[in-house]
Structures are given as C-alpha cells and as structure tokens.
Design a protein around this motif. Structure first.
Motif, PDB file in Angstrom:
ATOM      1  N   ILE A 188       0.834  -1.211   0.000  1.00  0.00           N
ATOM      2  CA  ILE A 188       0.000   0.000   0.000  1.00  0.00           C
ATOM      3  C   ILE A 188       0.864   1.255   0.000  1.00  0.00           C
ATOM      4  N   TYR A 189       1.874   1.295   0.866  1.00  0.00           N
ATOM      5  CA  TYR A 189       2.659   2.522   1.025  1.00  0.00           C
ATOM      6  C   TYR A 189       3.573   2.784  -0.167  1.00  0.00           C
ATOM      7  N   GLU A 190       4.227   1.753  -0.670  1.00  0.00           N
ATOM      8  CA  GLU A 190       5.229   1.958  -1.713  1.00  0.00           C
ATOM      9  C   GLU A 190       4.641   2.016  -3.115  1.00  0.00           C
ATOM     10  N   LEU A 191       3.518   1.325  -3.357  1.00  0.00           N
ATOM     11  CA  LEU A 191       2.985   1.238  -4.710  1.00  0.00           C
ATOM     12  C   LEU A 191       1.644   1.943  -4.888  1.00  0.00           C
ATOM     13  N   ARG A 192       0.693   1.612  -4.037  1.00  0.00           N
ATOM     14  CA  ARG A 192      -0.666   2.074  -4.315  1.00  0.00           C
ATOM     15  C   ARG A 192      -0.949   3.472  -3.808  1.00  0.00           C
ATOM     16  N   MET A 193      -0.372   3.862  -2.697  1.00  0.00           N
ATOM     17  CA  MET A 193      -0.630   5.208  -2.198  1.00  0.00           C
ATOM     18  C   MET A 193      -0.055   6.281  -3.123  1.00  0.00           C
ATOM     19  N   PRO A 194       1.191   6.160  -3.599  1.00  0.00           N
ATOM     20  CA  PRO A 194       1.679   7.152  -4.570  1.00  0.00           C
ATOM     21  C   PRO A 194       0.830   7.200  -5.826  1.00  0.00           C
ATOM     22  N   ARG A 195       0.378   6.038  -6.253  1.00  0.00           N
ATOM     23  CA  ARG A 195      -0.462   5.970  -7.460  1.00  0.00           C
ATOM     24  C   ARG A 195      -1.781   6.708  -7.256  1.00  0.00           C
ATOM     25  N   ALA A 196      -2.417   6.491  -6.117  1.00  0.00           N
ATOM     26  CA  ALA A 196      -3.696   7.143  -5.843  1.00  0.00           C
ATOM     27  C   ALA A 196      -3.537   8.656  -5.721  1.00  0.00           C
ATOM     28  N   ILE A 197      -2.503   9.094  -5.016  1.00  0.00           N
ATOM     29  CA  ILE A 197      -2.261  10.536  -4.863  1.00  0.00           C
ATOM     30  C   ILE A 197      -1.960  11.175  -6.216  1.00  0.00           C
ATOM     31  N   CYS A 198      -1.154  10.492  -7.020  1.00  0.00           N
ATOM     32  CA  CYS A 198      -0.798  11.018  -8.340  1.00  0.00           C
ATOM     33  C   CYS A 198      -2.032  11.157  -9.220  1.00  0.00           C
ATOM     34  N   GLY A 199      -2.936  10.185  -9.168  1.00  0.00           N
ATOM     35  CA  GLY A 199      -4.150  10.272  -9.974  1.00  0.00           C
ATOM     36  C   GLY A 199      -4.983  11.497  -9.630  1.00  0.00           C
ATOM     37  N   ILE A 200      -5.091  11.788  -8.345  1.00  0.00           N
ATOM     38  CA  ILE A 200      -5.860  12.963  -7.913  1.00  0.00           C
ATOM     39  C   ILE A 200      -5.216  14.248  -8.427  1.00  0.00           C
ATOM     40  N   LEU A 201      -3.902  14.358  -8.266  1.00  0.00           N
ATOM     41  CA  LEU A 201      -3.201  15.579  -8.673  1.00  0.00           C
ATOM     42  C   LEU A 201      -3.190  15.750 -10.189  1.00  0.00           C
ATOM     43  N   VAL A 202      -2.972  14.658 -10.913  1.00  0.00           N
ATOM     44  CA  VAL A 202      -2.962  14.736 -12.375  1.00  0.00           C
ATOM     45  C   VAL A 202      -4.328  15.167 -12.890  1.00  0.00           C
ATOM     46  N   GLY A 203      -5.385  14.573 -12.363  1.00  0.00           N
ATOM     47  CA  GLY A 203      -6.726  14.965 -12.786  1.00  0.00           C
ATOM     48  C   GLY A 203      -7.036  16.413 -12.476  1.00  0.00           C
ATOM     49  N   ALA A 204      -6.635  16.867 -11.292  1.00  0.00           N
ATOM     50  CA  ALA A 204      -6.872  18.264 -10.919  1.00  0.00           C
ATOM     51  C   ALA A 204      -6.121  19.212 -11.845  1.00  0.00           C
TER      52      ALA A 204
END
Length: 348
Positions: free
Chosen positions: A71-87
């Motif tokens: 979760i910490y190394e793979l999925r959390m950065p991915r989820a945060i990046c998706g939010i920022l990229v979309g914004a």
C-alpha cells in the motif's frame, strides 16, 4: 484592478448565493468521492488488500508487513498522483477555455500534451540517465514550444486567430508531434519505454515522482484560484477586460505559464491522459455558471475524481491486466468533443 462598481450588467459582481450553495455541495460530494476512490484505489488491484490492512497501513504502518509495504510503496503514490494529475489537467482546460474563449480548448487538443510527450521522448533517447526532475523540465519546454507553434499558425493564417483555427491548428500540431514521437521511438528502439507516456497510466508511479508533482501542482492550483476572478472577466473579451482596467496580456501570460507547468508536470508523471480538461470544465460550468471562482476549484476536485475512478476501472475492466487510462478518458472525451463541436456550430 477590477472593481465591482464598474462591472457591466452581464458580468457577475458577486457570486449569487444559489451558485455558492451548489458549488459548496459539489465540492463536498467531490471530496467524498475522492475519499472513497482513494480507499478503493489503495485496496484494489492484482493482490487485493482487506479493509483492516488499509486502515493499519495508514495509521499503524509496519514495514515488516507485506500488505503495508504494498500500500505505502505502490498504491498510495499511485492514488495521490491520480488525484493531482486529474486536478491539474481539469484546471488547465478550464483556464485555456477562459482565456481563449474557446470551449474546445484543452491541453490535449491544443498540442500541449503531445509536445510534452515529444520532449520526453527526445530526453529518453539522447539522455537515457535523465532524472525525473529533469524530465519535468523537458516536459515544460515541450509543452511551451507546442503551444507557441499552435498560436503562431493560428495568428498567421488568413483572417487572424479564431477559436476554430486554434482547434484546427492544435489538432494538426498534435498529430505531427505524436507522429514524430512514435517515429523517434521506433527508430531508436525505445518504443516500449515510450508506450507508457503515449497511452497514459499510473502503473509506474513511485514516491520520487511525487516529490516534484506535489509542490508544483499545489502551488499552481492555488495560484489559479487567486487569478480566477480575472479569468472570469477576460472570458468576456479583451475589450471588456481592458475597459475595466485589466491587463489582458499579463493575465494571459500568467495563465499560460500556469497551464504549461500543470500540463508538463501531469504528463511527465502520468503520460498522455487526454480529454480530462475538456469534459470536466464543461460539466462544472453547466452547473455553477461562468464564474471561474467557482469553476476552477470544482474542476480541480472532479478532475481528480475522473482520473481516480478511471484508474480503478482500468484495473477492473481486463483483469489481471491493466488498460491504459488514456484509452478510458478518450472513450468518454471523444463523444463529448463531437457533441460540443456540433453544439457550438464549429463545423468541425
């Protein structure tokens, strides 16, 4: 400086109360969707993680637990990046539509995304050891050059620049830059590496990518909200803005720099995720009106919602493989683009 006393009747002096309530409701709904999407994103994938592992990894992280590391190394950065990229992409589209008065203007249609992709391809070919920080810089440069070419073609065309000419020039330049990227990638045998940027996706996102994306995106989004009032006035025309004491050239320059930075950062992180900047601002504008003080923050939230859920859908639609996010957003955006082109009577 624009004062409320001199605003003409067709420009809102203040945000109407119903619009504020609706925008606030949209923001609350959007944030709730983001929280739910964030939870689903970090728990769903090739290896599912139960709710307790998600909770414990967020608040009681243990590096010895494999689910926590996943979760910490793979999925959390991915989820945060998706939010920022979309914004970033949604706000970039909203700003471009405001300053150009062109409802079809978006980073992907105006060539910014493809310009960033070409610059990244050149960097990957000739500077294979380039860091992600340097990649972002090259992405900015590519986006800047592409938008300069689009504007130059539109301005030098017979009759001068117009919204439809901007779209046509952007489409041609986008096709040219995309073809150059593909040709270089095939010739120098880096097509597989470049396919990630061409298709768009969050598979390879790690924390180092966010080290630059987070400060750039948050700073640009905050500044976009600061100048949103001036974009509202400029969206009614340069003559109106000049008559109200604004400096349209300065506002356009600042807005263009913001768009270049947000688009460059988003493309360097997630690749060519198109049509977010077209779909979201139009939906938000139809709900909250023409005031960019409401459009920009709501677009930022729902841009993040769109990319987050597109990323989740990309993992679900063809398990255990992942479908590029760019394909999913294009499936939504292309029909929407054709609908808008027909509605606006552009003759495209």
């Amino acid at each position: 400086m624009v004062t409320d006393q001199v605003l003409p009747p067709h420009i809102p002096r203040t945000i109407k109360y119903p619009r504020i309530v609706l925008a606030a409701a949209l923001l609350i709904i959007g944030v709730a969707l983001l929280l739910v999407g964030f939870g689903i994103s970090i728990s769903y994938g090739a290896a599912d993680v139960d709710v307790m592992d998600v909770w414990n990894s967020l608040f009681y992280f243990d590096a010895n637990q494999t689910p926590h590391l996943l979760i910490y190394e793979l999925r959390m950065p991915r989820a945060i990046c998706g939010i920022l990229v979309g914004a970033c992409l949604a706000v970039s589209g909203a700003i471009m539509q405001g300053i150009t008065r062109n409802p079809l203007a978006t980073p992907s249609i105006m060539g910014l995304t493809q310009g960033s992709g070409l610059a990244i391809a050149v960097a990957m070919i000739f500077l294979p050891a380039v860091s992600h920080y340097e990649m972002v810089i090259y992405s900015f440069i590519g986006a800047g050059l592409s938008v300069a070419i689009v504007y130059a073609i539109s301005v030098m065309s017979p009759g001068g620049m117009s919204p439809v000419k901007l779209v046509l020039a952007g489409t041609v330049v986008s096709a040219l830059l995309g073809a150059l990227s593909s040709g270089l990638a095939i010739y120098f045998q880096v097509a597989q590496d470049l396919s990630f940027f061409s298709a768009g996706g969050l598979t390879m996102i790690r924390w180092p990518v966010l080290d630059m994306l987070i400060p750039i995106s948050l700073l640009c989004l905050a500044f976009s909200i600061v100048i949103s009032r001036y974009i509202t006035v400029l969206s009614f025309g340069e003559e109106v803005a000049t008559g109200l004491g604004q400096r349209p050239v300065l506002i356009k320059t600042m807005s263009t720099i913001l768009v270049l930075m947000m688009t460059g950062a988003a493309v360097s992180a997630a690749g060519a995720v198109g049509f977010v900047g077209l779909v979201i601002p139009h939906i938000i504008r139809s709900l909250v009106g023409v005031d960019y003080r409401l459009i920009i923050p709501c677009s930022a939230v729902f841009g993040g919602v769109l990319v987050t859920y597109a990323d989740i859908f990309s993992r679900w639609i063809n398990e255990p493989y992942e479908t590029p996010i760019g394909a999913i957003t294009a499936a939504i955006g292309v029909p929407f683009f054709l609908y808008l082109a027909r509605k606006e009577g552009r003759g495209l």
